[in-house]
Design an enzyme around this catalytic site. Structure first.
Site, PDB file in Angstrom:
ATOM      1  N   GLU A 175       4.233  -5.323   7.257  1.00 63.85           N
ATOM      2  CA  GLU A 175       3.415  -4.284   7.905  1.00 63.85           C
ATOM      3  C   GLU A 175       3.752  -4.094   9.377  1.00 63.85           C
ATOM      4  O   GLU A 175       3.589  -3.006   9.924  1.00 63.85           O
ATOM      5  CB  GLU A 175       1.923  -4.620   7.765  1.00 63.85           C
ATOM      6  N   GLU A 184      -0.301  -9.388  -1.034  1.00 60.07           N
ATOM      7  CA  GLU A 184      -1.727  -9.734  -0.909  1.00 60.07           C
ATOM      8  C   GLU A 184      -2.404  -9.754  -2.281  1.00 60.07           C
ATOM      9  O   GLU A 184      -3.237 -10.614  -2.562  1.00 60.07           O
ATOM     10  CB  GLU A 184      -2.416  -8.735   0.039  1.00 60.07           C
ATOM     11  N   GLY A 240       0.563  -5.088   0.653  1.00 66.12           N
ATOM     12  CA  GLY A 240      -0.559  -5.180  -0.285  1.00 66.12           C
ATOM     13  C   GLY A 240      -0.148  -5.804  -1.615  1.00 66.12           C
ATOM     14  O   GLY A 240      -0.980  -6.399  -2.302  1.00 66.12           O
ATOM     15  N   ALA A 279       0.858  -1.180   0.000  1.00 65.91           N
ATOM     16  CA  ALA A 279       0.000   0.000   0.000  1.00 65.91           C
ATOM     17  C   ALA A 279       0.896   1.233   0.000  1.00 65.91           C
ATOM     18  O   ALA A 279       2.047   1.176   0.442  1.00 65.91           O
ATOM     19  CB  ALA A 279      -0.868  -0.014   1.250  1.00 65.91           C
TER      20      ALA A 279
HETATM   21  N1  CO8 Z   1       4.567   3.295  -0.296  1.00 62.47           N
HETATM   22  C1  CO8 Z   1       4.979   4.487  -0.775  1.00 62.47           C
HETATM   23  N2  CO8 Z   1       6.188   4.680  -1.352  1.00 62.47           N
HETATM   24  C2  CO8 Z   1       6.987   3.617  -1.468  1.00 62.47           C
HETATM   25  C3  CO8 Z   1       6.620   2.344  -1.002  1.00 62.47           C
HETATM   26  C4  CO8 Z   1       5.330   2.205  -0.397  1.00 62.47           C
HETATM   27  N3  CO8 Z   1       4.866   1.012   0.056  1.00 62.47           N
HETATM   28  N4  CO8 Z   1       7.642   1.476  -1.222  1.00 62.47           N
HETATM   29  C5  CO8 Z   1       8.597   2.191  -1.839  1.00 62.47           C
HETATM   30  N5  CO8 Z   1       8.209   3.476  -1.987  1.00 62.47           N
HETATM   31  C6  CO8 Z   1       8.969   4.576  -2.604  1.00 62.47           C
HETATM   32  C7  CO8 Z   1      10.077   5.076  -1.691  1.00 62.47           C
HETATM   33  O1  CO8 Z   1       9.573   5.988  -0.758  1.00 62.47           O
HETATM   34  C8  CO8 Z   1      11.016   5.693  -2.708  1.00 62.47           C
HETATM   35  O2  CO8 Z   1      10.472   6.947  -3.085  1.00 62.47           O
HETATM   36  P1  CO8 Z   1      11.426   8.257  -3.073  1.00 62.47           P
HETATM   37  O3  CO8 Z   1      12.453   7.964  -4.138  1.00 62.47           O
HETATM   38  O4  CO8 Z   1      10.486   9.363  -3.416  1.00 62.47           O
HETATM   39  O5  CO8 Z   1      11.996   8.316  -1.704  1.00 62.47           O
HETATM   40  C9  CO8 Z   1      10.902   4.781  -3.919  1.00 62.47           C
HETATM   41  O6  CO8 Z   1       9.649   4.082  -3.743  1.00 62.47           O
HETATM   42  C10 CO8 Z   1      12.012   3.744  -4.000  1.00 62.47           C
HETATM   43  O7  CO8 Z   1      12.047   3.042  -2.754  1.00 62.47           O
HETATM   44  P2  CO8 Z   1      13.377   2.944  -1.863  1.00 62.47           P
HETATM   45  O8  CO8 Z   1      14.267   4.112  -2.094  1.00 62.47           O
HETATM   46  O9  CO8 Z   1      12.938   2.685  -0.452  1.00 62.47           O
HETATM   47  O10 CO8 Z   1      14.050   1.656  -2.515  1.00 62.47           O
HETATM   48  P3  CO8 Z   1      14.965   0.599  -1.773  1.00 62.47           P
HETATM   49  O11 CO8 Z   1      15.512  -0.268  -2.844  1.00 62.47           O
HETATM   50  O12 CO8 Z   1      15.933   1.264  -0.867  1.00 62.47           O
HETATM   51  O13 CO8 Z   1      13.966  -0.265  -0.855  1.00 62.47           O
HETATM   52  C11 CO8 Z   1      11.972  -1.478  -0.353  1.00 62.47           C
HETATM   53  C12 CO8 Z   1      12.960  -1.012  -1.447  1.00 62.47           C
HETATM   54  C13 CO8 Z   1      12.666  -2.480   0.573  1.00 62.47           C
HETATM   55  C14 CO8 Z   1      10.794  -2.167  -1.052  1.00 62.47           C
HETATM   56  C15 CO8 Z   1      11.487  -0.268   0.463  1.00 62.47           C
HETATM   57  O14 CO8 Z   1      11.026   0.736  -0.450  1.00 62.47           O
HETATM   58  C16 CO8 Z   1      10.369  -0.563   1.408  1.00 62.47           C
HETATM   59  O15 CO8 Z   1      10.603  -1.114   2.466  1.00 62.47           O
HETATM   60  N6  CO8 Z   1       9.113  -0.196   1.043  1.00 62.47           N
HETATM   61  C17 CO8 Z   1       7.975  -0.357   1.887  1.00 62.47           C
HETATM   62  C18 CO8 Z   1       7.520  -1.801   1.934  1.00 62.47           C
HETATM   63  C19 CO8 Z   1       6.363  -1.954   2.891  1.00 62.47           C
HETATM   64  O16 CO8 Z   1       6.462  -1.709   4.074  1.00 62.47           O
HETATM   65  N7  CO8 Z   1       5.197  -2.386   2.347  1.00 62.47           N
HETATM   66  C20 CO8 Z   1       4.000  -2.551   3.132  1.00 62.47           C
HETATM   67  C21 CO8 Z   1       3.162  -1.301   3.086  1.00 62.47           C
HETATM   68  S1  CO8 Z   1       1.743  -1.354   4.148  1.00 62.47           S
HETATM   69  C22 CO8 Z   1       0.673  -2.350   3.315  1.00 62.47           C
HETATM   70  O17 CO8 Z   1       0.919  -2.815   2.221  1.00 62.47           O
HETATM   71  C23 CO8 Z   1      -0.626  -2.579   3.980  1.00 62.47           C
HETATM   72  C24 CO8 Z   1      -1.582  -3.304   3.033  1.00 62.47           C
HETATM   73  C25 CO8 Z   1      -2.985  -2.899   3.308  1.00 62.47           C
HETATM   74  C26 CO8 Z   1      -3.928  -3.271   2.192  1.00 62.47           C
HETATM   75  C27 CO8 Z   1      -3.620  -2.676   0.841  1.00 62.47           C
HETATM   76  C28 CO8 Z   1      -4.387  -1.409   0.545  1.00 62.47           C
HETATM   77  C29 CO8 Z   1      -4.096  -0.856  -0.862  1.00 62.47           C
END
Ligand code: CO8
Length: 273
Positions: free
Chosen positions: A147, A127, A124, A81
């Site tokens: 999460e 999922e 997500g 998400a």
């Molecule tokens: N949301 C928003 N932005 C994101 C997300 C995300 N989930 N994941 C990555 N991005 C963005 C980063 O902020 C970054 O943007 P910017 O360049 O503007 O800073 C860009 O994508 C690239 O990401 P990273 O620089 O972080 O890249 P890395 O290679 O260093 O890391 C990762 C990659 C490991 C995937 C890291 O980005 C990360 O940990 N992301 C979050 C993963 C996460 O926690 N996902 C779970 C989210 S909560 C959820 O899914 C709840 C589900 C509920 C139901 C679904 C409803 C739709």
């Protein structure tokens, strides 16, 4: 985000009916691409709304018989998400806006959905892949439910589908520690259908979709429904559901054609009736 706001931003989901490729014809197959590569295809509410609309349109289209869902770029299927959008939510906003009802609508799509996963399928994103019926994973795919690191838990089926797919022990580890699972391990635990080289992911998923699209359409829909009931019903109720679907297919022209073609030693021609 309102429907008006959605109309004003560029689409974050692309739909294509790919033409014939080297692998042969791709009749009846649609390719749906999650298209927010700058944020690793993070699933904001507008994207999920677009995706739901696109899948429901394809579900109604008789020319479409199987759908592949993938992420744009090479790094992610979807990294979850959109955390920036989720951060400001309250219980009241989540309840009032009810964006999550769209996950139920995706689950109700009757045609087979195949996730083609490269890179991250987190939160997500994992999922969504699990809501699909089959998962083709690149060797570099990473499945995870991180999460807990954000102070929440999976909210679109992660705790339920992961436990059903890979068993409680592994699901509990992933949900409680946020540890992702690579493609090979995911295949060993039954989460994914096949593992392929990253560059072959979409082609392999399209090939699988083409194989399914060549099957009798009513039987495909019935088969998908019946297998999915195995996760939801008791064995007795599931067997009853299967038997009723089996009986029902004897009302179809395709059953007559399929059995006649076998007897006459010729290929069958399906009508979807
Ligand atoms: N949301 C928003 N932005 C994101 C997300 C995300 N989930 N994941 C990555 N991005 C963005 C980063 O902020 C970054 O943007 P910017 O360049 O503007 O800073 C860009 O994508 C690239 O990401 P990273 O620089 O972080 O890249 P890395 O290679 O260093 O890391 C990762 C990659 C490991 C995937 C890291 O980005 C990360 O940990 N992301 C979050 C993963 C996460 O926690 N996902 C779970 C989210 S909560 C959820 O899914 C709840 C589900 C509920 C139901 C679904 C409803 C739709």
């Amino acid at each position: 985000m309102t429907d008006l706001d959605r109309a004003e931003r560029p689409p974050s989901v692309r739909v294509a009916m790919p033409a014939a490729g080297a692998a042969g014809p791709l009749d009846g197959v649609a390719l749906v691409t999650l298209d927010r590569p700058k944020v690793l295809n993070a699933l904001d509410f507008a994207l999920i709304a677009e995706l739901t609309d696109a899948l429901e349109t394809l579900d109604r289209d008789p020319a479409c018989r199987a759908v592949v869902i993938t992420g744009s770029g090479e790094r992610a299927f979807a990294a979850g998400a959109d955390i920036r959008e989720l951060a400001g939510q309250t219980p009241a906003s989540l309840l009032a806006d009810d964006h999550f009802h769209r996950w139920e609508r995706i689950k109700r799509i009757r045609k087979p959905l195949i996730a083609a996963v490269r890179g991250f399928a987190l939160g997500g994103g994992c999922e969504l892949a699990m809501t699909c019926d089959l998962i083709v994973a690149a060797e570099d795919a990473q499945f995870g439910q991180p999460e807990i690191r954000l102070g929440v838990i999976p909210g679109a089926g992660g705790t339920q589908r992961l436990a059903r797919a890979i068993g409680k022990a592994k699901a509990m580890e992933m949900v409680l520690t946020a540890r992702p699972m690579g493609a090979r391990e995911a295949a060993a635990h039954g989460l994914v259908t096949r593992v392929v080289a990253p560059e072959d992911t979409v082609a392999s998923a399209l090939e699988l979709a083409t194989e399914i699209a060549a099957m009798p359409p009513l039987a495909v829909i019935a088969a998908k429904q019946a297998v999915n009931r195995a996760e939801e019903l008791s064995l007795d109720a599931g067997l009853e559901f299967e038997r009723r679907s089996f009986y029902g297919l004897f009302a179809s022209e395709d059953q007559k054609e399929g059995m006649a073609a076998f007897t006459e030693k010729r290929p069958a021609t399906w009508k979807g009736r």
